[in-house]
Write a protein that holds these residues in place. Sequence first.
Motif, PDB file in Angstrom:
ATOM      1  N   SER A  21       0.845  -1.183   0.000  1.00 17.22           N
ATOM      2  CA  SER A  21       0.000   0.000   0.000  1.00 17.22           C
ATOM      3  C   SER A  21       0.882   1.235   0.000  1.00 17.22           C
ATOM      4  O   SER A  21       2.105   1.155   0.146  1.00 17.22           O
ATOM      5  CB  SER A  21      -0.920   0.006   1.227  1.00 17.22           C
ATOM      6  OG  SER A  21      -0.157   0.002   2.421  1.00 17.22           O
ATOM      7  N   THR A  24       4.379   3.699  -2.982  1.00 16.04           N
ATOM      8  CA  THR A  24       5.272   2.762  -3.673  1.00 16.04           C
ATOM      9  C   THR A  24       4.667   1.365  -3.779  1.00 16.04           C
ATOM     10  O   THR A  24       5.382   0.427  -4.135  1.00 16.04           O
ATOM     11  CB  THR A  24       6.617   2.683  -2.938  1.00 16.04           C
ATOM     12  OG1 THR A  24       6.387   2.217  -1.596  1.00 16.04           O
ATOM     13  CG2 THR A  24       7.291   4.054  -2.884  1.00 16.04           C
ATOM     14  N   TRP A  26       2.573   0.032  -5.917  1.00 18.15           N
ATOM     15  CA  TRP A  26       2.557  -0.554  -7.268  1.00 18.15           C
ATOM     16  C   TRP A  26       3.957  -1.007  -7.689  1.00 18.15           C
ATOM     17  O   TRP A  26       4.107  -1.995  -8.414  1.00 18.15           O
ATOM     18  CB  TRP A  26       1.991   0.455  -8.265  1.00 18.15           C
ATOM     19  CG  TRP A  26       2.832   1.690  -8.427  1.00 18.15           C
ATOM     20  CD1 TRP A  26       2.801   2.815  -7.669  1.00 18.15           C
ATOM     21  CD2 TRP A  26       3.837   1.912  -9.428  1.00 18.15           C
ATOM     22  NE1 TRP A  26       3.716   3.735  -8.115  1.00 18.15           N
ATOM     23  CE2 TRP A  26       4.363   3.216  -9.207  1.00 18.15           C
ATOM     24  CE3 TRP A  26       4.334   1.159 -10.489  1.00 18.15           C
ATOM     25  CZ2 TRP A  26       5.378   3.753  -9.986  1.00 18.15           C
ATOM     26  CZ3 TRP A  26       5.339   1.700 -11.281  1.00 18.15           C
ATOM     27  CH2 TRP A  26       5.845   2.980 -11.034  1.00 18.15           C
ATOM     28  N   ARG A  29       4.479  -4.325  -6.027  1.00 17.83           N
ATOM     29  CA  ARG A  29       3.726  -5.376  -6.727  1.00 17.83           C
ATOM     30  C   ARG A  29       4.448  -5.831  -7.992  1.00 17.83           C
ATOM     31  O   ARG A  29       4.543  -7.028  -8.284  1.00 17.83           O
ATOM     32  CB  ARG A  29       2.330  -4.875  -7.071  1.00 17.83           C
ATOM     33  CG  ARG A  29       1.408  -4.725  -5.852  1.00 17.83           C
ATOM     34  CD  ARG A  29       0.078  -4.105  -6.250  1.00 17.83           C
ATOM     35  NE  ARG A  29      -0.813  -3.975  -5.116  1.00 17.83           N
ATOM     36  CZ  ARG A  29      -1.700  -4.887  -4.747  1.00 17.83           C
ATOM     37  NH1 ARG A  29      -1.825  -5.994  -5.454  1.00 17.83           N
ATOM     38  NH2 ARG A  29      -2.478  -4.710  -3.699  1.00 17.83           N
ATOM     39  N   ILE A  30       4.952  -4.873  -8.772  1.00 17.53           N
ATOM     40  CA  ILE A  30       5.694  -5.228  -9.984  1.00 17.53           C
ATOM     41  C   ILE A  30       6.953  -6.008  -9.629  1.00 17.53           C
ATOM     42  O   ILE A  30       7.315  -6.989 -10.295  1.00 17.53           O
ATOM     43  CB  ILE A  30       6.030  -3.958 -10.782  1.00 17.53           C
ATOM     44  CG1 ILE A  30       4.741  -3.310 -11.312  1.00 17.53           C
ATOM     45  CG2 ILE A  30       6.969  -4.283 -11.938  1.00 17.53           C
ATOM     46  CD1 ILE A  30       4.970  -2.001 -12.025  1.00 17.53           C
ATOM     47  N   ASN A 234      -1.595 -10.527  -5.775  1.00 18.18           N
ATOM     48  CA  ASN A 234      -2.788 -10.197  -4.992  1.00 18.18           C
ATOM     49  C   ASN A 234      -2.972 -11.146  -3.816  1.00 18.18           C
ATOM     50  O   ASN A 234      -3.411 -10.728  -2.733  1.00 18.18           O
ATOM     51  CB  ASN A 234      -4.032 -10.224  -5.882  1.00 18.18           C
ATOM     52  CG  ASN A 234      -4.102  -9.042  -6.825  1.00 18.18           C
ATOM     53  OD1 ASN A 234      -3.688  -7.942  -6.477  1.00 18.18           O
ATOM     54  ND2 ASN A 234      -4.615  -9.265  -8.014  1.00 18.18           N
ATOM     55  N   ARG A 251      -9.797  -8.724  -6.875  1.00 13.52           N
ATOM     56  CA  ARG A 251      -8.768  -7.953  -7.562  1.00 13.52           C
ATOM     57  C   ARG A 251      -8.083  -8.762  -8.657  1.00 13.52           C
ATOM     58  O   ARG A 251      -7.708  -8.216  -9.695  1.00 13.52           O
ATOM     59  CB  ARG A 251      -7.739  -7.463  -6.548  1.00 13.52           C
ATOM     60  CG  ARG A 251      -8.272  -6.402  -5.586  1.00 13.52           C
ATOM     61  CD  ARG A 251      -7.262  -6.077  -4.511  1.00 13.52           C
ATOM     62  NE  ARG A 251      -7.760  -5.056  -3.597  1.00 13.52           N
ATOM     63  CZ  ARG A 251      -7.143  -4.681  -2.491  1.00 13.52           C
ATOM     64  NH1 ARG A 251      -5.990  -5.262  -2.153  1.00 13.52           N
ATOM     65  NH2 ARG A 251      -7.659  -3.736  -1.727  1.00 13.52           N
ATOM     66  N   GLY A 255      -8.182  -7.391 -12.338  1.00 16.19           N
ATOM     67  CA  GLY A 255      -6.869  -7.096 -12.891  1.00 16.19           C
ATOM     68  C   GLY A 255      -6.501  -7.989 -14.059  1.00 16.19           C
ATOM     69  O   GLY A 255      -5.870  -7.543 -15.021  1.00 16.19           O
TER      70      GLY A 255
END
Length: 272
Positions: A21, A24, A26, A29-30, A234, A251, A255
């Motif tokens: 969350s 940063t 995202w 997640r990458i 996720n 999600r 997604g």
Amino acid sequence: MSRARSSRPIPSDARTAPLFSGATGWIERIGLGGLALVRCLGLYGLILLGKARLDLPAFAASLRQAGLSILPAITLVTLVVGLILGHQSQSILARLDLPGLVLASGAYAVVMELVPILVGILVAGRAGVALAVRQASLAVSGEIDGLLINGIDPIRFTLGPVLLAMLLMSFAFTVWGSLVTLATAGLWLWGMAGLSPASLLGAFGRALAPGDLIEALLKPLLFSLLVALIATVNGTAAGRDPEGISQAATRTMIGAVAAILIADLLIVLFLR
């Protein structure tokens, strides 16, 4: 003074803050998705070199989950699509004397776009969501920590067999779905519009070059890879919150569908 500061309790909102969350999130997640991909590729490489073994029971279960459970839906959907294609082509052929053009354009759209996207979405809805729920359940129950303590890579344990099964079944479903759709449309036009099988096969052959067929078979593999990575990220992001299991499933589905459509658009715009 220092002891008082060290013994100060951690705020409740900090303890329950969701993973990945903030500003940063995202990027994290990458990064996790890239790490998961590297781990799986490393596992497959070690298997080919004979230095590691695939979890065959987990792989067989993944094949049933991503294969046999989806086969009736794939067959039904592509059968209906073939009937729609045949009916629409018949109505157009009744007004225009251009059977080759109509059949070529219809076959190209079905094989290159419709069937790969349908396969990707159905695999995401069954195997992708199941992978996200399993990963989230392991995270919520603390079993991932147990795997780490025992020296087991949780990403290889959960994602390795599932990703391989999703890739194999997506390839098989694309071939099966395209054949069912074109065969159904061809039978409809043969019986209702009087087109000969030779003219149908000729139109389908002119519509699809070898390069087109290769692209149509590779696209579902890319879609499956994206679905598997999204489900893993996720599911891991659920943390220790039990509500994160349902959130991970939702999600993942949203997604995955968005990623499939965006990836297909990029292929059409930049690679074709």
